[in-house]
Design a protein around this motif. Sequence first.
Motif, PDB file in Angstrom:
ATOM      1  N   ALA A  82     -11.028  32.422 -41.474  1.00 58.19           N
ATOM      2  CA  ALA A  82      -9.730  31.978 -40.953  1.00 58.19           C
ATOM      3  C   ALA A  82      -9.816  30.550 -40.423  1.00 58.19           C
ATOM      4  O   ALA A  82     -10.810  30.145 -39.825  1.00 58.19           O
ATOM      5  CB  ALA A  82      -9.267  32.918 -39.850  1.00 58.19           C
ATOM      6  N   LYS A  83      -8.733  29.796 -40.661  1.00 57.02           N
ATOM      7  CA  LYS A  83      -8.682  28.400 -40.227  1.00 57.02           C
ATOM      8  C   LYS A  83      -7.670  28.167 -39.102  1.00 57.02           C
ATOM      9  O   LYS A  83      -7.844  27.267 -38.292  1.00 57.02           O
ATOM     10  CB  LYS A  83      -8.318  27.509 -41.421  1.00 57.02           C
ATOM     11  CG  LYS A  83      -9.317  27.535 -42.568  1.00 57.02           C
ATOM     12  CD  LYS A  83     -10.637  26.932 -42.155  1.00 57.02           C
ATOM     13  CE  LYS A  83     -11.579  26.815 -43.347  1.00 57.02           C
ATOM     14  NZ  LYS A  83     -12.052  28.115 -43.841  1.00 57.02           N
ATOM     15  N   SER A  84      -6.606  28.976 -39.054  1.00 54.14           N
ATOM     16  CA  SER A  84      -5.578  28.684 -38.051  1.00 54.14           C
ATOM     17  C   SER A  84      -4.962  29.919 -37.393  1.00 54.14           C
ATOM     18  O   SER A  84      -4.688  29.916 -36.201  1.00 54.14           O
ATOM     19  CB  SER A  84      -4.459  27.843 -38.676  1.00 54.14           C
ATOM     20  OG  SER A  84      -3.858  28.535 -39.756  1.00 54.14           O
ATOM     21  N   LYS A  85      -4.744  30.999 -38.158  1.00 54.34           N
ATOM     22  CA  LYS A  85      -3.965  32.103 -37.588  1.00 54.34           C
ATOM     23  C   LYS A  85      -4.366  33.436 -38.203  1.00 54.34           C
ATOM     24  O   LYS A  85      -4.590  33.536 -39.409  1.00 54.34           O
ATOM     25  CB  LYS A  85      -2.470  31.849 -37.819  1.00 54.34           C
ATOM     26  CG  LYS A  85      -1.558  32.911 -37.222  1.00 54.34           C
ATOM     27  CD  LYS A  85      -0.098  32.465 -37.280  1.00 54.34           C
ATOM     28  CE  LYS A  85       0.382  32.247 -38.701  1.00 54.34           C
ATOM     29  NZ  LYS A  85       1.823  31.923 -38.756  1.00 54.34           N
ATOM     30  N   ILE A  86      -4.421  34.467 -37.358  1.00 61.03           N
ATOM     31  CA  ILE A  86      -4.678  35.834 -37.805  1.00 61.03           C
ATOM     32  C   ILE A  86      -3.629  36.735 -37.177  1.00 61.03           C
ATOM     33  O   ILE A  86      -3.384  36.671 -35.968  1.00 61.03           O
ATOM     34  CB  ILE A  86      -6.083  36.311 -37.385  1.00 61.03           C
ATOM     35  CG1 ILE A  86      -7.172  35.433 -38.030  1.00 61.03           C
ATOM     36  CG2 ILE A  86      -6.294  37.773 -37.772  1.00 61.03           C
ATOM     37  CD1 ILE A  86      -8.559  35.726 -37.526  1.00 61.03           C
ATOM     38  N   GLN A  87      -3.000  37.567 -38.008  1.00 63.66           N
ATOM     39  CA  GLN A  87      -1.983  38.509 -37.527  1.00 63.66           C
ATOM     40  C   GLN A  87      -2.417  39.922 -37.904  1.00 63.66           C
ATOM     41  O   GLN A  87      -2.758  40.183 -39.065  1.00 63.66           O
ATOM     42  CB  GLN A  87      -0.621  38.172 -38.146  1.00 63.66           C
ATOM     43  CG  GLN A  87      -0.114  36.779 -37.746  1.00 63.66           C
ATOM     44  CD  GLN A  87       0.941  36.258 -38.693  1.00 63.66           C
ATOM     45  OE1 GLN A  87       0.697  36.107 -39.884  1.00 63.66           O
ATOM     46  NE2 GLN A  87       2.123  35.970 -38.166  1.00 63.66           N
ATOM     47  N   ILE A  88      -2.377  40.832 -36.934  1.00 62.28           N
ATOM     48  CA  ILE A  88      -2.925  42.171 -37.145  1.00 62.28           C
ATOM     49  C   ILE A  88      -1.972  43.239 -36.618  1.00 62.28           C
ATOM     50  O   ILE A  88      -1.420  43.103 -35.525  1.00 62.28           O
ATOM     51  CB  ILE A  88      -4.286  42.327 -36.427  1.00 62.28           C
ATOM     52  CG1 ILE A  88      -5.313  41.351 -37.014  1.00 62.28           C
ATOM     53  CG2 ILE A  88      -4.790  43.760 -36.495  1.00 62.28           C
ATOM     54  CD1 ILE A  88      -6.626  41.330 -36.251  1.00 62.28           C
TER      55      ILE A  88
END
Length: 263
Positions: free
Chosen positions: A141-147
């Motif tokens: 990941a470089k900027s954003k993770i949504q879970i």
Amino acid sequence: MNPGKEKSGQLIEALKSLGLTKYEALVYIGLLQFEGASATEIHEISGVPRASVYPVLDKLSHKGLVIVSNSIPKRFEAVPPEEGIIKLKEDIELNAEYASSELQRIYISKMTPEKERQELIWTLSGHENIINKLKLSISDAKSKIQIVADRDFIKKQLEETLFGLEQKIQIEIITDQWPDEVPKGTIVRIIEDKLCECLETQYEMAGIYIIDSRKVMVIMSSPGNDPSALFSESNGFISFFTNYWKFVSYHLDKKRPVKCIQG
């Protein structure tokens, strides 16, 4: 078995791995034992057929491994081993760079606009395979993770990977509980009513993971069955689940009493 013969065979194989043929290796090894030798003497020294000696010498000369005299008859001498090995390694590096460049060009050429529109969705099965792929994707990941996932599953399988990322990466989680401190840069929305039934323990591996809005993994699990997952970097798949995320987030923020914790 003759130890000397076995050792000679290993040396020839080593030289072949550096780009020489068997005959070239035999001639080069033979020439290293003399100040200079004629084609006839090379045939006798190396055991290479007489008709093949001149073509082999010509190839070794082009490779910079043999020096040719101006005398009559011509005499041939091998360059020192340290110089010869350097030349062979340089040739390997040049060939590797050329092969890499050409193979990359061939690989990229398949990505025509028409092919880019293809919806490639990969199916994964098995607990370990899915976890490994998910951790690798999160690590990239470089900027954003949504879970959207069960807290116990996150804690047991992903916490170290997830919160070991650089702080500049924004992490948003929709889950059923969060009794611990929220790491800095992380937003957690806790579903406290019936909507959390989809995240109860028997389905704990199920979840949606969106990384940088450029790759998505959807994990499906149910009691008594092995988990399976869908993974894709295709635009259609990503668009569907990012819009789904926006829909869920909107209704949680605007329509339902949701506990929101920000680190």
